[in-house]
Write an enzyme that holds these catalytic residues in place. Structure first.
Site, short mmCIF file in Angstrom:
data_model
loop_
_atom_site.label_atom_id
_atom_site.label_comp_id
_atom_site.label_asym_id
_atom_site.label_seq_id
_atom_site.Cartn_x
_atom_site.Cartn_y
_atom_site.Cartn_z
N SER A 210 0.83 -1.19 0.00
CA SER A 210 0.00 0.00 0.00
C SER A 210 0.88 1.26 0.00
O SER A 210 1.61 1.49 -0.97
CB SER A 210 -0.95 -0.06 1.21
OG SER A 210 -1.92 0.93 1.16
N ASP A 456 -9.62 -4.93 -3.93
CA ASP A 456 -8.94 -4.22 -2.85
C ASP A 456 -9.72 -2.96 -2.52
O ASP A 456 -9.92 -2.10 -3.38
CB ASP A 456 -7.51 -3.86 -3.28
CG ASP A 456 -6.65 -3.37 -2.12
OD1 ASP A 456 -7.16 -2.62 -1.27
OD2 ASP A 456 -5.47 -3.74 -2.07
N HIS A 484 -7.22 -6.15 1.23
CA HIS A 484 -6.19 -5.13 1.04
C HIS A 484 -4.82 -5.78 1.10
O HIS A 484 -4.32 -6.10 2.18
CB HIS A 484 -6.33 -4.05 2.11
CG HIS A 484 -5.36 -2.91 1.94
ND1 HIS A 484 -5.05 -2.39 0.70
CD2 HIS A 484 -4.63 -2.21 2.84
CE1 HIS A 484 -4.17 -1.41 0.85
NE2 HIS A 484 -3.90 -1.28 2.14
#
Length: 520
Positions: A210, A456, A484
């Site tokens: 991320s 996601d 995620h």
């Protein structure tokens, strides 16, 4: 508002290369290591250290920062050791030191690499801080929660703007304009190169999740010659404002929610959304399933459920739902909670809701709570999150631009709504910062692996696909499930096998590799 300043790699911080990390046990004694129910043997293996970096890499004789590191030494034969693998778990505002308190990756990776993580500048033990009243922002947001954002005029917007401006000014007063100007990711990438050198690695092995993928992409842009292997899981869009990014994330949460609904209907006999339209209403129109969920939230606002005496209202439940969407493995339990609540099954609520509450607030809220290590002073992970996001992007200064983005988000998802956009409003009043470059192509980098999850909720798949297309040496691995990020959590043997092989041998996954979902 901030302007985009010159960025890039500078040789002026060369005096900070050549450091050696003095490693020491992170946990002194069995009692310390056993805290929190973690793996005691793993915790006892962890070693901690620091490296020193300049606050301003262009002014190495000025103020410095100590960056906290943690290492889990490789447990395989020394002759098979491949050096250090640096990991960033995401954020911004998330402690990499804490993230390594649980074992990561499979046996092959842990045997071959020393796993290393760090608290980025402004986070945890690397100068973590708190500033302003975030709850004033929450209260201001709640004051307009019942109004369509497009109907908000100057009078209604003023409390939002005042709270956001006050928060930005309080941050500047608390930690200083100089610090806020240099807390952004472009300087984290520069710090990462100092860390690489201090670890004794000629070339970096890195896995970023991320926000960590944003760090890695910047590193590839700035230091392509210093990379051995780079994995970017859940890449972040860089060529948009924070408000625009928040709109995309609301759409992604709605998409993942609809994937959950389909799974609930297919797998749970008493799913409360069976027979309901699940998302064909189009922008601006709540589906029947969303309307049922909204009714459940409203009912909890009137009569909250309780977990060991703690009230769970609609807003709290929606937070719990959002966090459960991050992990496919939580979906069966989430379905059980919503089914029990919808049926008024008190025993089912008691059985399921407490676990969901613990899963959410034992992780999410712990990171947000401002818990501080001894001697670090009060910290708030939300402050670092805001400071880094505002530092990294060029944002509009007019509150009406945020109102328009909030209106778009509310149209996309009446359920998840405009809140994530309003959270970005302090960036309108942020002091000038050094922005990171956004056109990241890294043509001189060795092969990079980008991993994306179709469902996601936090880093939309199209962000990942676009990042893989821009980075000239990147290969995209797609996971068709939800959640995620995916690599290394044991959710997809297909993804794990391909990425493990790349890290261990340099073998790049075949182009177009697509891996099936764990939840079908």
């Amino acid at each position: 508002m901030a302007v985009v300043l010159a960025t890039g790699c500078s040789p002026e911080d060369a005096p900070f290369h050549g450091q050696e990390v003095s490693w020491r046990p992170c946990h002194d004694g069995e009692e310390d290591a056993a805290g929190g129910g973690a793996d005691t043997e793993w915790l006892e293996s962890l070693e901690c250290g620091t490296v020193t970096v300049p606050l301003d890499h262009g002014e190495p004789r000025g103020r410095t920062l100590d960056i906290a590191l943690v290492r889990a030494p490789a447990d395989g034969p020394k002759e098979e050791h491949l050096g250090s693998l640096v990991v960033n778990p995401g954020g911004p505002g998330v402690s990499g030191v804490r993230a390594l308190e649980s074992p990561l990756f499979g046996d092959g990776i842990r045997a071959a690499f020393d796993l290393v993580s760090f608290d980025p500048r402004g986070v945890g033990k690397s100068g973590g801080f708190a500033c302003g009243d975030r709850y004033a922002l929450v209260d201001a947001r709640q004051s307009v929660a019942g109004t369509d954002p497009g109907d908000l005029g100057a009078a209604e917007l003023r409390p939002l703007a005042d709270a956001a401006r006050g928060y930005a000014r309080a941050c500047e007063e608390r930690v200083g304009e100089e610090f806020l100007a240099r807390v952004g990711t472009v300087n984290v990438a520069r710090d990462l190169d100092v860390i690489r050198d201090a670890l004794g690695e000629e070339r970096l092995n890195f896995v970023g999740y991320s926000y960590g993928a944003w760090i890695g992409a910047l590193y590839a842009h700035m230091y392509p010659e210093n990379i051995r292997a780079l994995v970017l899981d859940g890449a972040v869009a860089t060529r948009m404002s924070n408000a625009e990014a928040a709109v995309d994330q609301v759409a992604a949460f709605q998409h993942t929610w609809e994937m959950f609904l389909a799974d609930c209907v297919a797998e749970v006999d008493a799913c409360p959304f069976t027979g309901a339209d699940r998302g064909s209403g189009g922008p601006g129109a709540a589906s029947e399933a969303d309307a049922r969920m909204a009714g459940l939230l409203e009912r909890l606002d009137r009569d909250p459920a309780r977990v060991e005496g703690i009230p769970v209202d609609g807003r709290t439940l929606l937070t719990m739902v959002g966090m459960a969407l991050y992990q496919e493995g939580a979906w069966d339990h989430l379905a059980g909670v919503l089914t029990a609540l919808a049926e008024g099954d008190d025993r089912g609520v008691e059985r399921h809701l407490g676990r969901l509450y613990d899963d959410t607030f034992g992780q999410y809220a712990k990171a947000e709570s401002g818990e501080s290590e001894p001697g670090t002073g009060h910290q708030d992970a939300g402050a670092a999150y805001t400071a880094v996001r505002c530092a990294d992007r060029a944002d509009p200064e007019d509150v009406t631009a945020y109102r328009d983005a909030a209106d778009e988000a509310a149209d996309i998802s009446p359920l998840f709504g405009p809140g994530p956009v309003w959270d970005q409003l302090p960036c309108a009043y942020w002091p000038e910062t050094e922005k990171a470059p956004t056109a990241l192509t890294a043509p001189e980098a060795p092969p990079i692996v980008v991993v994306g999850t179709v469902g996601d909720p936090a880093t939309p798949y199209h962000w990942v696909r676009e990042a893989a297309e821009r980075l000239e040496t990147a290969t995209l691995v797609t996971y068709e499930g939800a959640g995620h990020t995916v690599y290394g959590w044991g959710r997809s043997p297909c993804v794990d096998g391909a990425v493990d092989a790349y890290l261990l041998t340099g073998e790049v996954p075949r182009p177009g590799l697509t891996c099936p979902p764990a939840v079908t």
